[in-house]
Write an enzyme that holds these catalytic residues in place. Structure first.
Site, PDB file in Angstrom:
ATOM      1  N   ILE A   1       0.817  -1.212   0.000  1.00  0.00           N
ATOM      2  CA  ILE A   1       0.000   0.000   0.000  1.00  0.00           C
ATOM      3  C   ILE A   1       0.852   1.263   0.000  1.00  0.00           C
ATOM      4  CG2 ILE A   1      -1.871  -1.228   1.161  1.00  0.00           C
ATOM      5  CD1 ILE A   1      -1.324   0.559   3.638  1.00  0.00           C
TER       6      ILE A   1
ATOM      7  N   ASN B   1      -6.661  -3.069   6.350  1.00  0.00           N
ATOM      8  CA  ASN B   1      -6.122  -3.502   7.640  1.00  0.00           C
ATOM      9  C   ASN B   1      -4.651  -3.144   7.831  1.00  0.00           C
ATOM     10  OD1 ASN B   1      -5.822  -5.508  10.059  1.00  0.00           O
ATOM     11  ND2 ASN B   1      -4.368  -6.271   8.526  1.00  0.00           N
TER      12      ASN B   1
ATOM     13  N   LYS C   1       7.055   0.806  18.771  1.00  0.00           N
ATOM     14  CA  LYS C   1       6.976   0.404  20.175  1.00  0.00           C
ATOM     15  C   LYS C   1       7.188   1.620  21.079  1.00  0.00           C
ATOM     16  CE  LYS C   1       6.468  -4.119  19.799  1.00  0.00           C
ATOM     17  NZ  LYS C   1       5.290  -4.821  20.343  1.00  0.00           N
TER      18      LYS C   1
ATOM     19  N   GLN D   1       9.006   9.272  13.571  1.00  0.00           N
ATOM     20  CA  GLN D   1       7.919   8.328  13.826  1.00  0.00           C
ATOM     21  C   GLN D   1       6.614   8.836  13.217  1.00  0.00           C
ATOM     22  OE1 GLN D   1       7.332   6.704  17.729  1.00  0.00           O
ATOM     23  NE2 GLN D   1       9.500   6.830  18.284  1.00  0.00           N
TER      24      GLN D   1
ATOM     25  N   SER E   1      -8.554   2.409  15.471  1.00  0.00           N
ATOM     26  CA  SER E   1      -8.143   2.082  16.835  1.00  0.00           C
ATOM     27  C   SER E   1      -8.883   2.973  17.820  1.00  0.00           C
ATOM     28  CB  SER E   1      -6.635   2.288  16.991  1.00  0.00           C
ATOM     29  OG  SER E   1      -6.248   2.219  18.351  1.00  0.00           O
TER      30      SER E   1
ATOM     31  N   TYR F   1       0.621   7.421  16.323  1.00  0.00           N
ATOM     32  CA  TYR F   1      -0.281   6.339  15.921  1.00  0.00           C
ATOM     33  C   TYR F   1      -1.729   6.778  16.087  1.00  0.00           C
ATOM     34  CZ  TYR F   1      -2.452   1.719  15.689  1.00  0.00           C
ATOM     35  OH  TYR F   1      -3.244   0.643  15.344  1.00  0.00           O
TER      36      TYR F   1
ATOM     37  N   VAL G   1      -2.947   9.822  16.066  1.00  0.00           N
ATOM     38  CA  VAL G   1      -3.298  10.825  15.047  1.00  0.00           C
ATOM     39  C   VAL G   1      -3.545  10.151  13.703  1.00  0.00           C
ATOM     40  CG1 VAL G   1      -2.470  12.825  13.748  1.00  0.00           C
ATOM     41  CG2 VAL G   1      -2.102  12.713  16.218  1.00  0.00           C
TER      42      VAL G   1
ATOM     43  N   ARG H   1      -3.492  -9.548  20.653  1.00  0.00           N
ATOM     44  CA  ARG H   1      -2.126 -10.062  20.733  1.00  0.00           C
ATOM     45  C   ARG H   1      -1.504 -10.126  19.331  1.00  0.00           C
ATOM     46  NH1 ARG H   1      -4.984 -13.229  24.343  1.00  0.00           N
ATOM     47  NH2 ARG H   1      -5.197 -14.971  22.855  1.00  0.00           N
ATOM     48  N   THR H   2      -0.851  -9.038  18.942  1.00  0.00           N
ATOM     49  CA  THR H   2      -0.144  -8.966  17.668  1.00  0.00           C
ATOM     50  C   THR H   2       1.202  -8.311  17.906  1.00  0.00           C
ATOM     51  OG1 THR H   2      -0.966  -6.758  17.094  1.00  0.00           O
ATOM     52  CG2 THR H   2      -2.339  -8.631  16.447  1.00  0.00           C
TER      53      THR H   2
END
Length: 312
Positions: free
Chosen positions: A88, A114, A120, A130, A164, A218, A220, A256-257
């Site tokens: 993508i 998706n 992290k 980032q 999210s 993330y 935003v 859990r990913t």
């Protein structure tokens, strides 16, 4: 750049001989396309669709080897997904995939965006970097997918953008002015794109807080995905009012990913429940469509087994 960057879907890869445009067509067969689906929630979505959707289901991934390995994983479970390479972040890859689905199926019936990335919490990559990397994939590349694939969505089609709940918490930390624009019914796609780029530019200068943004790239990026879903829902209702297309953003929950954590309470299969529910909304359904549902509100719409929600 730090190795703590997590990419949902796969790592690098490019083309494969099987990706040449198919000369045969199968216009009567329905088709579902899931981005970033060689592992995690994406793979779980494909697994569920293979069991519940009457049509072809495509795993897509940047890396051909990992995508084909995912197909074999589901084959071992008695399922028969198909595969097409799709990065993508590469507009040419998006165009190639769009041409393939147009040529073989005359469009798509289900599109689930998706694919996404996250850094992290302990990552030491500068925040501005980032922000740029995260927004490039999660928002701008998802928008590129929509630009080229929304015109291919058939009447009665379903589009699900995986967002999210952090978009909701991130929104609360935005300035009142930004909150007002993101909640506005008249925000345009161009304005949203400009706001997302403004965040990146200000983050790279270390001025994002002064600009009214949270310290959460993330979040935003997922604000952008959620608002983009609302904009596209309004547009399709105006431009194709009789086609019955439904577009929604949703939160799969804390799963859990690699993006989340091994201690998250939900399995990928549980995380797939809400996206799959929205992808399989019954023919003739008119809701939900571009809604800002809270968890309590959406519990009236979603299946009893799902604790995830539509957003806002």
């Amino acid at each position: 750049m730090s190795s703590n960057l997590i990419i949902s879907g796969s790592t690098c890869g490019f083309t494969h001989s099987c990706l040449s445009l198919c000369l045969c067509t199968d216009m009567s067969t329905k088709v579902a396309v899931v981005t970033g689906s060689n592992k995690g929630i994406g793979l779980a979505i494909v697994r569920a669709l293979c069991k519940q959707f009457d049509g072809d289901v495509y795993i897509t991934a940047r890396d051909v080897g990992r995508g084909e390995a995912a197909v074999k994983t589901l084959n071992s479970e008695g399922l028969k997904p198909k595969f097409h390479q799709l990065d993508i972040n590469d507009v040419n890859s998006i165009k190639t995939a769009a041409a393939y689905f147009k040529g073989k199926y005359d469009g798509v019936d289900i599109l689930i965006n998706n694919a996404g990335i996250a850094f992290k919490a302990a990552d030491t990559t500068p925040f501005g970097d980032q922000a740029e990397v995260t927004l490039r994939t999660n928002f701008f590349a998802t928008r590129d997918m929509s630009t080229h694939f929304l015109p291919l969505v058939k009447a009665g089609g379903r589009v699900v953008n995986v967002s999210s709940m952090l978009s909701a918490s991130g929104l609360k930390q935005c300035s009142p002015e930004l909150q007002q624009r993101f909640h506005s019914e008249d925000i345009t796609e161009d304005e949203l794109v400009a706001l997302m780029q403004r965040f990146v530019d200000e983050a790279k200068k270390g001025e994002h807080k002064q600009g009214g943004w949270p310290d959460m790239s993330y979040a935003v990026s997922k604000i952008g995905v959620t608002v983009l879903s609302m904009i596209h829902a309004r547009r399709v209702s105006k431009e194709r009012p009789k086609d019955g297309i439904l577009i929604n953003a949703c939160c799969p929950g804390w799963v859990r990913t690699e993006i989340a954590a091994p201690g998250a309470p939900k399995s990928p299969d549980e995380g797939a429940i809400t996206p799959v529910y929205l992808a399989l909304l019954a023919p003739g359904a008119t809701e939900p469509h571009g809604k800002r549902g809270t968890a309590a509100q959406s519990s009236l719409l979603l299946s009893p087994s799902s604790s995830a929600s539509l957003l806002w």
